[in-house]
Write an enzyme that holds these catalytic residues in place. Structure first.
Site, PDB file in Angstrom:
ATOM      1  N   CYS A   2       0.852  -1.188   0.000  1.00 13.91           N
ATOM      2  CA  CYS A   2       0.000   0.000   0.000  1.00 13.91           C
ATOM      3  C   CYS A   2       0.893   1.245   0.000  1.00 13.91           C
ATOM      4  CB  CYS A   2      -0.955   0.096   1.175  1.00 13.91           C
ATOM      5  SG  CYS A   2      -2.176  -1.209   1.218  1.00 13.91           S
ATOM      6  N   ARG A  27       4.088  -0.639  -4.655  1.00 14.99           N
ATOM      7  CA  ARG A  27       3.729  -1.099  -3.309  1.00 14.99           C
ATOM      8  C   ARG A  27       2.384  -1.814  -3.258  1.00 14.99           C
ATOM      9  NH1 ARG A  27       6.895   1.414   0.473  1.00 14.99           N
ATOM     10  NH2 ARG A  27       5.429   0.832   2.099  1.00 14.99           N
ATOM     11  N   TRP A  75      -2.846  -2.723  -1.752  1.00 14.18           N
ATOM     12  CA  TRP A  75      -2.601  -4.160  -1.859  1.00 14.18           C
ATOM     13  C   TRP A  75      -3.547  -4.782  -0.839  1.00 14.18           C
ATOM     14  CZ3 TRP A  75      -0.961  -8.277   1.194  1.00 14.18           C
ATOM     15  CH2 TRP A  75      -0.541  -9.412   0.496  1.00 14.18           C
ATOM     16  N   ASN A 101      -2.006   2.349   5.606  1.00 18.95           N
ATOM     17  CA  ASN A 101      -1.170   1.224   5.201  1.00 18.95           C
ATOM     18  C   ASN A 101      -0.885   0.429   6.476  1.00 18.95           C
ATOM     19  OD1 ASN A 101       0.861  -0.469   4.284  1.00 18.95           O
ATOM     20  ND2 ASN A 101       2.419   1.137   4.215  1.00 18.95           N
ATOM     21  N   GLY A 102      -1.220  -0.854   6.484  1.00 23.95           N
ATOM     22  CA  GLY A 102      -1.020  -1.666   7.680  1.00 23.95           C
ATOM     23  C   GLY A 102      -2.256  -2.507   7.954  1.00 23.95           C
ATOM     24  N   GLU A 497      16.514 -18.888  -6.830  1.00 22.48           N
ATOM     25  CA  GLU A 497      16.178 -17.531  -7.263  1.00 22.48           C
ATOM     26  C   GLU A 497      15.666 -17.533  -8.714  1.00 22.48           C
ATOM     27  OE1 GLU A 497      15.578 -14.823  -5.981  1.00 22.48           O
ATOM     28  OE2 GLU A 497      15.880 -13.299  -7.502  1.00 22.48           O
ATOM     29  N   LYS A 501      12.004 -16.106  -9.729  1.00 20.86           N
ATOM     30  CA  LYS A 501      11.807 -15.044 -10.721  1.00 20.86           C
ATOM     31  C   LYS A 501      10.765 -15.471 -11.749  1.00 20.86           C
ATOM     32  CE  LYS A 501      12.968 -12.254  -9.349  1.00 20.86           C
ATOM     33  NZ  LYS A 501      13.624 -12.130  -8.074  1.00 20.86           N
ATOM     34  N   GLU A 504       7.246 -15.621 -10.190  1.00 18.39           N
ATOM     35  CA  GLU A 504       6.713 -14.296  -9.842  1.00 18.39           C
ATOM     36  C   GLU A 504       6.135 -13.571 -11.045  1.00 18.39           C
ATOM     37  OE1 GLU A 504       9.194 -12.052  -6.402  1.00 18.39           O
ATOM     38  OE2 GLU A 504      10.385 -12.648  -8.111  1.00 18.39           O
ATOM     39  N   HIS A 520      15.653 -37.555  -5.936  1.00 19.51           N
ATOM     40  CA  HIS A 520      14.909 -37.989  -4.754  1.00 19.51           C
ATOM     41  C   HIS A 520      13.449 -37.557  -4.807  1.00 19.51           C
ATOM     42  CE1 HIS A 520      18.539 -39.489  -2.979  1.00 19.51           C
ATOM     43  NE2 HIS A 520      19.127 -38.320  -3.142  1.00 19.51           N
ATOM     44  N   LYS A 619       5.897  -4.949  -3.742  1.00 16.52           N
ATOM     45  CA  LYS A 619       7.346  -4.926  -3.564  1.00 16.52           C
ATOM     46  C   LYS A 619       7.754  -4.851  -2.100  1.00 16.52           C
ATOM     47  CE  LYS A 619      11.513  -3.543  -5.519  1.00 16.52           C
ATOM     48  NZ  LYS A 619      11.857  -4.942  -5.779  1.00 16.52           N
TER      49      LYS A 619
HETATM   50  C1  G6P Z   1       8.522  -9.072  -1.553  1.00 16.63           C
HETATM   51  C2  G6P Z   1       9.072  -8.788  -2.927  1.00 16.63           C
HETATM   52  C3  G6P Z   1      10.323  -9.623  -3.169  1.00 16.63           C
HETATM   53  C4  G6P Z   1      11.337  -9.370  -2.067  1.00 16.63           C
HETATM   54  C5  G6P Z   1      10.747  -9.643  -0.684  1.00 16.63           C
HETATM   55  C6  G6P Z   1      11.666  -9.174   0.426  1.00 16.63           C
HETATM   56  O1  G6P Z   1       7.987 -10.346  -1.512  1.00 16.63           O
HETATM   57  O2  G6P Z   1       8.095  -9.060  -3.923  1.00 16.63           O
HETATM   58  O3  G6P Z   1      10.887  -9.259  -4.411  1.00 16.63           O
HETATM   59  O4  G6P Z   1      12.447 -10.179  -2.272  1.00 16.63           O
HETATM   60  O5  G6P Z   1       9.528  -8.902  -0.535  1.00 16.63           O
HETATM   61  O6  G6P Z   1      11.810  -7.785   0.354  1.00 16.63           O
HETATM   62  P1  G6P Z   1      13.000  -6.961   0.981  1.00 16.63           P
HETATM   63  O7  G6P Z   1      12.667  -5.530   0.659  1.00 16.63           O
HETATM   64  O8  G6P Z   1      12.961  -7.221   2.459  1.00 16.63           O
HETATM   65  O9  G6P Z   1      14.248  -7.416   0.359  1.00 16.63           O
END
Ligand code: G6P
Length: 624
Positions: A2, A27, A75, A101-102, A497, A501, A504, A520, A619
């Site tokens: 948010c 956000r 969000w 926000n929260g 990772e 990616k 996501e 396994h 994010k």
């Molecule tokens: C969210 C984002 C990710 C990020 C994670 C941790 O899930 O979508 O891309 O890696 O938060 O965020 P930070 O700001 O703590 O690295």
């Protein structure tokens, strides 16, 4: 999670709010809304969907004029993304608007109370309940005759906000305006980030600096329990936590242009291509070739204190957690210190026994992730020293840690993290080097690491120069429904990772595994429609990884191999090869992740996905 923007001054508020919301959209982008004081009335516009597709069109068709207003990009937590659930929300009287926000955890009981009193609610959100609560306290103040402001002390609107927040359990960053006080805006924070932008004859409220950097560079990062009352030409700080409120003016460092997309189709692509520069920024001034070590200015620890550390716990979420896993290999290899990597969301609630001389490292791009912040606070409560590895300067985690290392990667806007990961791993490499040199690593070894690290930016550029070839491979597999990513040792976190990616941004089911674990269980999934990306650099375990590759081949699984330049043999075995420059084994993740980012990007674009704003994600995750 948010985004909030508020404006009070002499300019028209709406364009500033819409522009700020665009910058905060990373956000959250389920819905957006604004409320502006227009002729002493609250004019609101709210719309489900992304800003340019919803709210911006609505405001264009039906403009609102006024010099005080607030905006919000959402969000969803309580209630699905709908027009009604979008912020701002009004109180029972309709005179007072709130953006939030929260999460208000006790919203249910508060709502029940107000329903019994005959209040009506238009949304399913916790925020609307908060608006009613503030409205209720404001009415009480007015009734008691304490609602008249003489220009001294706490403004009645701020007082009502403070009285209401004393009843609240949960987290908030909020903005409040009221038709009775057209020259006032109140902001408050607990757990969710909020900053004040200080301009000339104007003030701003925002979730982060990117929303207001084109207007002012002077900001105040609010602390938990701060309540700020903004007027066009002054502000007053109160605190729910102590008698005397304090604040500090800070300067925003980054350039407004750094948050622009420029010639790139998406922020994510721009950020991928920035990586030679961001690695340079991370290592600049921190490598000491003569002593074969690294140096950091902000650790706030003496060499003796660093030397006394017996264990390191690293905690983080998402991509930052993957960087932490690479860090575990690096620190154990270079410094022989045992490292535990913990998901922040688990770590904070686990009663893990942690040795006395344990250093806690928290890794976060945003510096605001709620679980990571909670992990930091829990560690500090237990008396551990906490260092942060963080990108956003002045963020809550950077400020609350005992010391730390900034990434200097510039704003990362794409929701899927790319350059932050590479910068985090670069910083962890240097941290491991420094810890190693305090202990058992020789100067010669240290110098070798430095040399290898200094070569990384050019090597990343070499990989980026192959982007057309990577795009060709991506298009070939864009229709796949499942994907596997395999790697050993340092490359195992990179496999995780790579899978994250792809998931996501393209919504393809993808899993990362240690290459040898495949047999396994997951190998049961392999068939001719399920591609595997296998990280197979020419390293100590190459032959072993090659055997894993053969096992997949034998089950007709298509393979994309990431191999070291000069390995011609692999070409005959696999469908596609992406060649990477040779580097020292522990630094391989810094190179190997680049083609995986590009692969995901091109696949997502080919599938028509919104790369910078993938569905359901945000994010900066400021809820638990
Ligand atoms: C969210 C984002 C990710 C990020 C994670 C941790 O899930 O979508 O891309 O890696 O938060 O965020 P930070 O700001 O703590 O690295």
């Amino acid at each position: 999670m948010c985004g909030i923007i508020g404006y009070i001054g002499k300019q028209q508020a709406t364009p500033i709010l819409i522009e700020g919301l665009r910058r905060l959209e990373y956000r959250g982008y389920d819905s957006a809304g604004v409320a502006v004081l227009q002729n002493r009335e609250l004019a609101t516009r709210k719309k489900k969907g992304k800003i340019d597709e919803g709210l911006a069109k609505l405001v264009q068709a039906n403009p609102i004029y006024g010099q005080v207003g607030m905006g919000h990009t959402r969000w969803a937590t309580h209630g699905p993304p709908t027009d009604e659930n979008s912020h701002p929300h009004l109180d029972q009287s309709g005179k007072l608007a709130v953006v939030h926000n929260g999460v208000i955890e006790n919203f249910d009981s508060l709502k029940e109370r107000f329903l019994e009193e005959g209040h009506t609610f238009k949304s399913a959100t916790d925020t609307e309940v908060l608006a009613h609560l503030i409205g209720h306290h404001y009415d009480e103040l007015m009734k008691s005759g304490k609602g008249n402001w003489t220009g001294e002390g706490t403004h009645p609107l701020a007082q009502a906000v403070m009285n209401a927040l004393r009843e609240v359990i949960g987290t908030y960053g909020i903005g409040v305006i009221c038709t009775d006080h057209p020259g006032v805006m109140v902001g408050a924070r607990r757990g969710s980030p909020l900053i004040v932008g200080v301009g000339e004859g104007e003030h701003f409220l925002a979730s982060d600096a990117s929303a207001i950097v084109s207007h002012t560079r002077t900001v105040i990062y609010l602390k938990d329990y701060d309540v700020v009352t903004l007027f066009p030409d002054k502000f007053k700080m109160d605190s729910l936590g102590s008698e005397v409120a304090s604040f500090q003016l800070s300067k925003i460092e980054f350039d407004a242009d750094a948050a622009e997309r420029g010639k790139f189709a998406h922020y994510m692509l721009k950020e991928i291509f920035e990586q030679p520069k961001t690695v340079q920024n991370a290592i600049r001034g921190r490598l000491d070739a003569e002593d074969g070590t690294a140096k950091f200015g902000g650790l706030n620890m003496t060499t003796a204190e660093l030397r006394a550390i017996d264990q390191i716990v690293i905690t983080a979420c998402g991509t930052s957690w993957h960087a932490a896993l690479v860090g575990e290999y690096l620190i154990e290899e270079f410094a022989h210190i045992p490292v535990e990597v913990e998901y922040a969301s688990e770590f904070r609630y686990r009663n893990a026994p942690i040795e006395k001389n344990t250093l806690v490292l928290v890794i976060t791009q945003s510096g605001e992730t709620a679980d990571t912040l909670a992990g930091l606070r829990e560690s500090k409560r237990r008396g551990h020293r906490v260092l942060s590895i963080c990108n956003v300067v002045g963020s809550t985690i950077a400020r609350e840690a005992d010391g730390g290392i900034y990434l200097h990667a510039g704003p990362e806007i794409g929701v899927a993290s790319t350059k932050a990961f590479v910068s985090q791993v670069s910083v962890l490499t240097m941290f491991a080097l420094m810890m190693g040199r305090i202990r058992m690593l020789s100067n010669r070894r240290g110098s070798q690491i430095i040399k290898a690290l200094e070569a990384i930016p050019d090597q990343i550029q070499k990989i980026l120069d192959q982007s057309e070839e990577i795009k060709r491979i991506a298009l070939k597999y864009a229709h796949a429904e499942d994907f596997f990513f395999l790697g050993r040792q340092y490359n195992f976190p990179v496999a995780l990772e790579g899978a994250l990616k792809l998931k996501e941004i393209s919504y393809i089911h993808a899993e990362g595994y240690p290459a040898a674990e495949m047999k396994h269980g997951p190998i049961a999934m392999i068939d001719e429609k399920t591609p595997t990306v296998i990280l197979a650099p020419t390293d100590a375990l190459y032959e072993k990884t090659f055997s894993n590759l053969e096992e997949i081949k034998a089950r007709k699984g298509p393979i994309i191999a990431l191999a070291t330049e000069g390995n011609d043999r692999i070409k005959e075995k696999v469908e596609d090869v992406i060649y990477l420059p040779a580097t020292w084994e522990p630094l391989h993740p810094l190179l190997a992740v680049i083609p995986l980012q590009l692969l995901s990007y091109y696949i997502a674009v080919a599938r028509g996905c919104d790369v910078d704003k993938p569905r359901n994600l945000a994010k900066s995750v400021t809820v638990e």
